[in-house]
Design a protein around this motif. Structure first.
Motif, PDB file in Angstrom:
ATOM      1  N   VAL A 145      10.264  -9.688   8.014  1.00 47.87           N
ATOM      2  CA  VAL A 145      10.378  -8.277   7.634  1.00 47.87           C
ATOM      3  C   VAL A 145       9.022  -7.755   7.170  1.00 47.87           C
ATOM      4  N   ARG A 146       8.314  -8.552   6.382  1.00 43.07           N
ATOM      5  CA  ARG A 146       6.988  -8.131   5.887  1.00 43.07           C
ATOM      6  C   ARG A 146       6.040  -7.915   7.064  1.00 43.07           C
ATOM      7  N   ALA A 147       6.085  -8.776   8.056  1.00 40.98           N
ATOM      8  CA  ALA A 147       5.229  -8.615   9.240  1.00 40.98           C
ATOM      9  C   ALA A 147       5.583  -7.330   9.987  1.00 40.98           C
ATOM     10  N   ASP A 148       6.864  -7.012  10.078  1.00 47.36           N
ATOM     11  CA  ASP A 148       7.285  -5.777  10.741  1.00 47.36           C
ATOM     12  C   ASP A 148       6.804  -4.543   9.970  1.00 47.36           C
ATOM     13  N   MET A 208       0.839  -1.169   0.000  1.00 49.41           N
ATOM     14  CA  MET A 208       0.000   0.000   0.000  1.00 49.41           C
ATOM     15  C   MET A 208       0.886   1.235   0.000  1.00 49.41           C
ATOM     16  N   SER A 209       0.656   2.112  -0.920  1.00 47.98           N
ATOM     17  CA  SER A 209       1.357   3.388  -0.922  1.00 47.98           C
ATOM     18  C   SER A 209       0.740   4.293   0.134  1.00 47.98           C
ATOM     19  N   LEU A 210       1.588   5.077   0.756  1.00 50.96           N
ATOM     20  CA  LEU A 210       1.121   5.970   1.810  1.00 50.96           C
ATOM     21  C   LEU A 210       1.479   7.406   1.475  1.00 50.96           C
ATOM     22  N   ARG A 211       0.808   8.311   2.157  1.00 47.80           N
ATOM     23  CA  ARG A 211       1.202   9.716   2.171  1.00 47.80           C
ATOM     24  C   ARG A 211       1.020  10.198   3.599  1.00 47.80           C
ATOM     25  N   LEU A 212       1.719  11.238   3.942  1.00 47.52           N
ATOM     26  CA  LEU A 212       1.541  11.804   5.267  1.00 47.52           C
ATOM     27  C   LEU A 212       0.123  12.341   5.389  1.00 47.52           C
ATOM     28  N   HIS A 213      -0.480  12.158   6.542  1.00 49.60           N
ATOM     29  CA  HIS A 213      -1.785  12.747   6.811  1.00 49.60           C
ATOM     30  C   HIS A 213      -1.628  14.260   6.675  1.00 49.60           C
ATOM     31  N   ASP A 246       8.229  -5.402  -1.995  1.00 49.62           N
ATOM     32  CA  ASP A 246       9.537  -5.041  -2.556  1.00 49.62           C
ATOM     33  C   ASP A 246      10.501  -4.585  -1.470  1.00 49.62           C
ATOM     34  N   ILE A 247      10.001  -3.791  -0.545  1.00 45.11           N
ATOM     35  CA  ILE A 247      10.842  -3.306   0.550  1.00 45.11           C
ATOM     36  C   ILE A 247      11.315  -4.478   1.409  1.00 45.11           C
ATOM     37  N   ALA A 248      10.395  -5.379   1.742  1.00 46.53           N
ATOM     38  CA  ALA A 248      10.738  -6.542   2.562  1.00 46.53           C
ATOM     39  C   ALA A 248      11.794  -7.404   1.876  1.00 46.53           C
ATOM     40  N   THR A 249      11.641  -7.606   0.594  1.00 43.61           N
ATOM     41  CA  THR A 249      12.605  -8.408  -0.162  1.00 43.61           C
ATOM     42  C   THR A 249      13.988  -7.774  -0.116  1.00 43.61           C
ATOM     43  N   ASP A 250      14.049  -6.458  -0.317  1.00 44.89           N
ATOM     44  CA  ASP A 250      15.340  -5.762  -0.310  1.00 44.89           C
ATOM     45  C   ASP A 250      16.002  -5.807   1.074  1.00 44.89           C
ATOM     46  N   ILE A 251      15.225  -5.544   2.109  1.00 45.32           N
ATOM     47  CA  ILE A 251      15.789  -5.546   3.464  1.00 45.32           C
ATOM     48  C   ILE A 251      16.228  -6.949   3.863  1.00 45.32           C
ATOM     49  N   ALA A 252      15.409  -7.937   3.553  1.00 39.78           N
ATOM     50  CA  ALA A 252      15.756  -9.315   3.894  1.00 39.78           C
ATOM     51  C   ALA A 252      17.051  -9.740   3.200  1.00 39.78           C
ATOM     52  N   ALA A 253      17.204  -9.352   1.948  1.00 37.38           N
ATOM     53  CA  ALA A 253      18.422  -9.703   1.215  1.00 37.38           C
ATOM     54  C   ALA A 253      19.635  -8.973   1.799  1.00 37.38           C
ATOM     55  N   HIS A 259      13.625   4.451   6.773  1.00 32.93           N
ATOM     56  CA  HIS A 259      13.882   3.974   5.407  1.00 32.93           C
ATOM     57  C   HIS A 259      12.625   3.330   4.821  1.00 32.93           C
ATOM     58  N   ILE A 260      11.968   2.500   5.624  1.00 30.85           N
ATOM     59  CA  ILE A 260      10.734   1.841   5.173  1.00 30.85           C
ATOM     60  C   ILE A 260       9.670   2.885   4.883  1.00 30.85           C
ATOM     61  N   LEU A 261       9.480   3.825   5.786  1.00 28.47           N
ATOM     62  CA  LEU A 261       8.468   4.861   5.589  1.00 28.47           C
ATOM     63  C   LEU A 261       8.771   5.690   4.354  1.00 28.47           C
ATOM     64  N   ASP A 262      10.016   6.084   4.158  1.00 29.91           N
ATOM     65  CA  ASP A 262      10.389   6.851   2.968  1.00 29.91           C
ATOM     66  C   ASP A 262      10.035   6.102   1.690  1.00 29.91           C
ATOM     67  N   ARG A 263      10.290   4.809   1.685  1.00 25.80           N
ATOM     68  CA  ARG A 263       9.994   4.017   0.492  1.00 25.80           C
ATOM     69  C   ARG A 263       8.496   3.870   0.280  1.00 25.80           C
ATOM     70  N   LEU A 264       7.732   3.687   1.369  1.00 26.94           N
ATOM     71  CA  LEU A 264       6.272   3.605   1.235  1.00 26.94           C
ATOM     72  C   LEU A 264       5.707   4.930   0.740  1.00 26.94           C
ATOM     73  N   LEU A 265       6.240   6.036   1.241  1.00 25.91           N
ATOM     74  CA  LEU A 265       5.791   7.352   0.790  1.00 25.91           C
ATOM     75  C   LEU A 265       6.162   7.599  -0.668  1.00 25.91           C
ATOM     76  N   ALA A 266       7.227   6.956  -1.136  1.00 23.60           N
ATOM     77  CA  ALA A 266       7.660   7.081  -2.530  1.00 23.60           C
ATOM     78  C   ALA A 266       6.879   6.161  -3.467  1.00 23.60           C
ATOM     79  N   GLY A 267       6.017   5.297  -2.892  1.00 24.98           N
ATOM     80  CA  GLY A 267       5.189   4.431  -3.725  1.00 24.98           C
ATOM     81  C   GLY A 267       5.664   3.003  -3.855  1.00 24.98           C
ATOM     82  N   ASP A 268       6.760   2.645  -3.181  1.00 26.87           N
ATOM     83  CA  ASP A 268       7.237   1.261  -3.231  1.00 26.87           C
ATOM     84  C   ASP A 268       6.281   0.351  -2.464  1.00 26.87           C
ATOM     85  N   THR A 269       6.202  -0.903  -2.881  1.00 24.08           N
ATOM     86  CA  THR A 269       5.330  -1.856  -2.196  1.00 24.08           C
ATOM     87  C   THR A 269       6.041  -2.440  -0.979  1.00 24.08           C
ATOM     88  N   ALA A 270       5.246  -2.857  -0.017  1.00 25.87           N
ATOM     89  CA  ALA A 270       5.804  -3.485   1.183  1.00 25.87           C
ATOM     90  C   ALA A 270       6.559  -4.758   0.817  1.00 25.87           C
TER      91      ALA A 270
END
Length: 86
Positions: free
Chosen positions: A66-69, A1-6, A50-57, A37-48
């Motif tokens: 990582v996905r659960a976190d 889910m992509s996010l934006r700041l409230h 993709d982020i989980a895969t990158d961090i896990a690697a 880092h995770i929040l920045d990527r979610l705000l940039a439109g990256d999927t959870a």
């Protein structure tokens, strides 16, 4: 889910991560560098996923953990009305 700041949320980076404040509710959070880092990527439109895969690697850890976190972080920030779906 992509996010934006409230719309009522402001954020600032620190040497330890990011601080978010919802000016209307008074809720604030400090996230560590990894959380920032995770929040920045979610705000940039990256999927959870993709982020989980990158961090896990990068850290050679289980992607499922990582996905659960990421889900927990997202749910908490949404619940505090610091972010909203984009």
């Amino acid at each position: 889910m992509s996010l934006r700041l409230h719309p009522d949320t402001v954020s600032t980076s620190t040497e330890d991560g990011t601080v978010l404040l919802n000016k209307r509710t008074g809720h604030y959070w400090q996230v560590n560098l990894t959380g920032a880092h995770i929040l920045d990527r979610l705000l940039a439109g990256d999927t959870a996923d993709d982020i989980a895969t990158d961090i896990a690697a990068h850290y050679d850890i289980d992607t499922t953990h990582v996905r659960a976190d990421i889900t927990a972080l997202t749910d908490n920030l949404l619940g505090a009305r610091l972010v909203e779906p984009a």
